[in-house]
Design a protein around this motif. Structure first.
Motif, mmCIF file in Angstrom:
data_model
loop_
_atom_site.group_PDB
_atom_site.id
_atom_site.type_symbol
_atom_site.label_atom_id
_atom_site.label_comp_id
_atom_site.label_asym_id
_atom_site.label_seq_id
_atom_site.Cartn_x
_atom_site.Cartn_y
_atom_site.Cartn_z
ATOM 1 N N GLN A 61 79.091 -42.664 41.090
ATOM 2 C CA GLN A 61 80.169 -41.946 40.702
ATOM 3 C C GLN A 61 80.217 -40.857 39.930
ATOM 4 O O GLN A 61 81.069 -40.073 39.893
ATOM 5 C CB GLN A 61 81.298 -42.914 39.991
ATOM 6 C CG GLN A 61 80.981 -43.185 38.820
ATOM 7 C CD GLN A 61 80.516 -44.828 39.090
ATOM 8 O OE1 GLN A 61 79.423 -45.167 39.892
ATOM 9 N NE2 GLN A 61 80.436 -45.669 38.027
ATOM 10 N N GLU A 62 78.970 -40.616 39.521
ATOM 11 C CA GLU A 62 78.770 -39.270 38.939
ATOM 12 C C GLU A 62 77.790 -38.239 39.686
ATOM 13 O O GLU A 62 77.819 -37.102 39.084
ATOM 14 C CB GLU A 62 77.655 -39.487 37.671
ATOM 15 C CG GLU A 62 78.219 -40.586 36.524
ATOM 16 C CD GLU A 62 77.409 -40.828 35.429
ATOM 17 O OE1 GLU A 62 77.585 -40.987 34.336
ATOM 18 O OE2 GLU A 62 76.132 -41.068 35.786
ATOM 19 N N ILE A 63 77.709 -38.300 41.115
ATOM 20 C CA ILE A 63 77.214 -37.367 41.908
ATOM 21 C C ILE A 63 78.516 -36.951 42.761
ATOM 22 O O ILE A 63 79.153 -37.586 43.610
ATOM 23 C CB ILE A 63 76.469 -38.125 43.045
ATOM 24 C CG1 ILE A 63 75.179 -38.801 42.121
ATOM 25 C CG2 ILE A 63 75.896 -37.254 43.920
ATOM 26 C CD1 ILE A 63 74.222 -37.616 41.421
ATOM 27 N N ILE A 64 78.550 -35.578 42.674
ATOM 28 C CA ILE A 64 79.647 -34.706 43.487
ATOM 29 C C ILE A 64 78.779 -33.815 44.237
ATOM 30 O O ILE A 64 78.022 -33.142 43.786
ATOM 31 C CB ILE A 64 80.498 -33.858 42.537
ATOM 32 C CG1 ILE A 64 81.144 -34.598 41.548
ATOM 33 C CG2 ILE A 64 81.502 -33.063 43.398
ATOM 34 C CD1 ILE A 64 82.043 -35.714 41.944
ATOM 35 N N PHE A 65 79.074 -34.039 45.463
ATOM 36 C CA PHE A 65 78.360 -33.009 46.610
ATOM 37 C C PHE A 65 78.908 -31.700 46.731
ATOM 38 O O PHE A 65 80.001 -31.617 46.652
ATOM 39 C CB PHE A 65 78.192 -33.806 48.060
ATOM 40 C CG PHE A 65 77.343 -35.165 48.293
ATOM 41 C CD1 PHE A 65 76.134 -34.978 47.608
ATOM 42 C CD2 PHE A 65 78.002 -36.406 48.677
ATOM 43 C CE1 PHE A 65 75.462 -36.309 47.848
ATOM 44 C CE2 PHE A 65 77.256 -37.461 48.560
ATOM 45 C CZ PHE A 65 75.848 -37.484 48.323
ATOM 46 N N THR A 66 77.950 -30.922 46.813
ATOM 47 C CA THR A 66 78.324 -29.630 46.844
ATOM 48 C C THR A 66 77.659 -28.712 48.041
ATOM 49 O O THR A 66 76.948 -29.445 48.681
ATOM 50 C CB THR A 66 78.203 -28.739 45.590
ATOM 51 O OG1 THR A 66 76.715 -28.621 45.466
ATOM 52 C CG2 THR A 66 78.744 -29.457 44.425
ATOM 53 N N GLN A 228 88.557 -35.779 49.071
ATOM 54 C CA GLN A 228 87.163 -36.224 48.994
ATOM 55 C C GLN A 228 86.654 -35.984 47.756
ATOM 56 O O GLN A 228 87.195 -35.248 46.978
ATOM 57 C CB GLN A 228 86.637 -35.363 50.115
ATOM 58 C CG GLN A 228 86.978 -35.303 51.534
ATOM 59 C CD GLN A 228 88.280 -34.500 51.897
ATOM 60 O OE1 GLN A 228 88.830 -33.858 51.094
ATOM 61 N NE2 GLN A 228 88.413 -34.397 53.248
ATOM 62 N N GLU A 229 85.304 -36.559 47.853
ATOM 63 C CA GLU A 229 84.454 -36.484 46.593
ATOM 64 C C GLU A 229 85.237 -36.807 45.188
ATOM 65 O O GLU A 229 85.447 -36.070 44.124
ATOM 66 C CB GLU A 229 83.923 -35.008 46.411
ATOM 67 C CG GLU A 229 82.913 -34.430 47.471
ATOM 68 C CD GLU A 229 81.911 -35.709 47.507
ATOM 69 O OE1 GLU A 229 81.013 -35.897 46.604
ATOM 70 O OE2 GLU A 229 81.690 -36.409 48.470
ATOM 71 N N MET A 230 85.807 -38.101 45.249
ATOM 72 C CA MET A 230 86.473 -38.514 44.144
ATOM 73 C C MET A 230 87.683 -37.539 43.574
ATOM 74 O O MET A 230 87.829 -37.500 42.505
ATOM 75 C CB MET A 230 85.646 -39.049 43.150
ATOM 76 C CG MET A 230 84.779 -40.035 43.456
ATOM 77 S SD MET A 230 83.215 -40.344 42.432
ATOM 78 C CE MET A 230 82.247 -39.301 43.485
ATOM 79 N N GLN A 231 88.246 -36.820 44.602
ATOM 80 C CA GLN A 231 89.234 -35.913 44.235
ATOM 81 C C GLN A 231 88.909 -34.739 43.516
ATOM 82 O O GLN A 231 89.769 -33.965 42.948
ATOM 83 C CB GLN A 231 90.274 -36.577 43.542
ATOM 84 C CG GLN A 231 90.959 -37.751 44.337
ATOM 85 C CD GLN A 231 92.352 -38.482 43.725
ATOM 86 O OE1 GLN A 231 92.334 -38.598 42.381
ATOM 87 N NE2 GLN A 231 93.163 -38.985 44.423
ATOM 88 N N LYS A 232 87.683 -34.451 43.429
ATOM 89 C CA LYS A 232 87.153 -33.311 42.717
ATOM 90 C C LYS A 232 86.638 -32.080 43.583
ATOM 91 O O LYS A 232 86.735 -30.871 43.075
ATOM 92 C CB LYS A 232 85.944 -33.843 41.865
ATOM 93 C CG LYS A 232 86.136 -34.659 40.723
ATOM 94 C CD LYS A 232 85.039 -34.974 39.918
ATOM 95 C CE LYS A 232 85.300 -35.942 38.647
ATOM 96 N NZ LYS A 232 85.561 -37.122 39.217
#
Length: 385
Positions: A61-66, A228-232
């Motif tokens: 949950q600490e990984i945000i894809f960019t 998407q991406e935990m709303q981030k």
């Protein structure tokens, strides 16, 4: 062909391309769709997140894809600035950051933020004391590049993390784009809150990357839309690209120890040969630098002409950061290190990869000598010698 511009981009692993093609053709669904094809894509996305988190020793949950380093750095800096602006509007960074950090900070000044740019010494390294002296009550973010993309200098990331641990209101971001796979960085030991990596710098594909956001750190989204991406980060995920990113990171980490040893030996051999040439100045520090980058200048050299002369011999190097190479301006990193402008204006960067070979070193050195001789002959003809 000898490709020595790996700090700009790397050649993707064959397995990475195979993964991308397979997922693109067989698992092409939108991971937000409710049907089975969407569910297959969502499962692959989740597996990729878990695998990357495991490789980086963090939580999924600490990984945000960019989409890569530039987006990750902009997301980290602007997202934190907007999230915590009521706490303060002071940001600290360095004078040798990648443009995706320095330009993001520059944009924030238009919104009333104040940016402090830490100086570096002759080796391109910041002082812990200078950072400590600049911390204020309204400081909300410190953003430090791990490995400088032009000269390869390594910042004392862990020591900075220990210092910032005494200031719990300050968020700590590290641009790890050039360091991943070529150096060691323990996110937890360094006390990182955010960290940026980019897939195409470690034999993955362009358009893929990760922003690590430590659990508990809030960050304002820059792209609005879906959840998407935990709303981030809104937008349909690049599933094929992210599966290939996980593959590239796994292969990179498996080869990291061997690659660092190999790159270190190559770098030493190249520098030793360069130092035997008249008029050569090495700008990459001998210590506290990454094993894959060598920055140097030659007296009277026009770097863009030199690059094309090497290209005629099918050897590919660069003049500076790929994002700045066409500006025809002296390197801001070298100027910050105290390098004279005439040298900063004629610098060349060699950047190696695990595929670089020791037997290519004499070929490279011979090509450099030929290019220098050609330039000297042209200058002699112009001067009537």
């Amino acid at each position: 062909m000898i490709y020595l511009d790996n700090s700009a981009t790397t050649k993707p692993f064959d397995d990475v391309i195979d993964s991308y093609v397979k997922v693109s053709t067989s698992y092409f669904g939108n991971p937000s769709s409710l049907h089975g094809i969407g569910g297959q894509a969502e499962k692959l996305l989740s597996q990729s997140r878990t695998q990357i988190a495991s490789l980086l020793h963090v939580k999924p949950q600490e990984i945000i894809f960019t989409s890569g380093g530039s987006e990750g750095n902009n997301f980290a800096i602007k997202g934190i600035a907007l999230q915590y602006q009521n706490r303060g509007k002071h940001i600290i960074t360095t004078s040798i950051e990648h443009p995706s950090v320095s330009e993001a900070c520059k944009q924030l000044t238009d919104l009333g933020f104040e940016i402090t740019y830490l100086p570096v010494d002759k080796n391109g390294v910041v002082s812990i004391e200078s950072l400590k002296d600049e911390i204020r009550e309204d400081t909300i973010l410190v953003s430090i590049i791990h490995v400088n993309n032009e000269v390869g200098s390594i910042q004392p990331i862990e020591e900075i993390g220990r210092l910032l641990e005494k200031y719990p209101k300050i968020i700590y971001h590290v641009d790890h784009v050039q360091g991943i796979g070529k150096t060691y960085l323990d996110f937890h030991k360094a006390k990182l809150d955010l960290c940026t990596i980019s897939g195409h710098k470690f034999n993955g594909l362009k358009g893929t990357g990760v922003l690590f956001v430590r659990q508990g750190v809030r960050i304002q989204s820059l792209i609005s839309g879906g959840d998407q991406e935990m709303q981030k980060r809104a937008g349909t995920e690049n599933v094929a690209g992210l599966v290939s990113l996980a593959k590239a990171l796994r292969l990179t980490m498996e080869k990291r120890d061997e690659a660092i040893h190999h790159l270190t030996a190559l770098k030493k051999a190249i520098i030793q040969s360069l130092l035997k040439m008249n008029g050569v100045k090495i700008h990459t520090p001998e210590d506290s630098s990454a094993p894959h980058i060598i920055n140097f200048s030659i007296d009277g050299l026009k770097p863009e002409v030199f690059v094309h002369l090497l290209e005629e011999q099918e050897i590919y190097v660069s003049t500076t950061s790929a994002c700045s190479s066409k500006k025809n301006e002296p390197s801001k990193t070298l100027l910050a290190m105290g390098v004279p402008e005439v040298e900063a204006n004629s610098s060349i960067r060699i950047s190696l990869s695990h595929e670089s070979k020791m037997e290519e070193v004499p070929i490279l050195i011979n090509a450099i000598e030929i290019a220098i001789q050609k330039l000297q002959n042209v200058m002699g003809e112009r001067n009537g010698i």
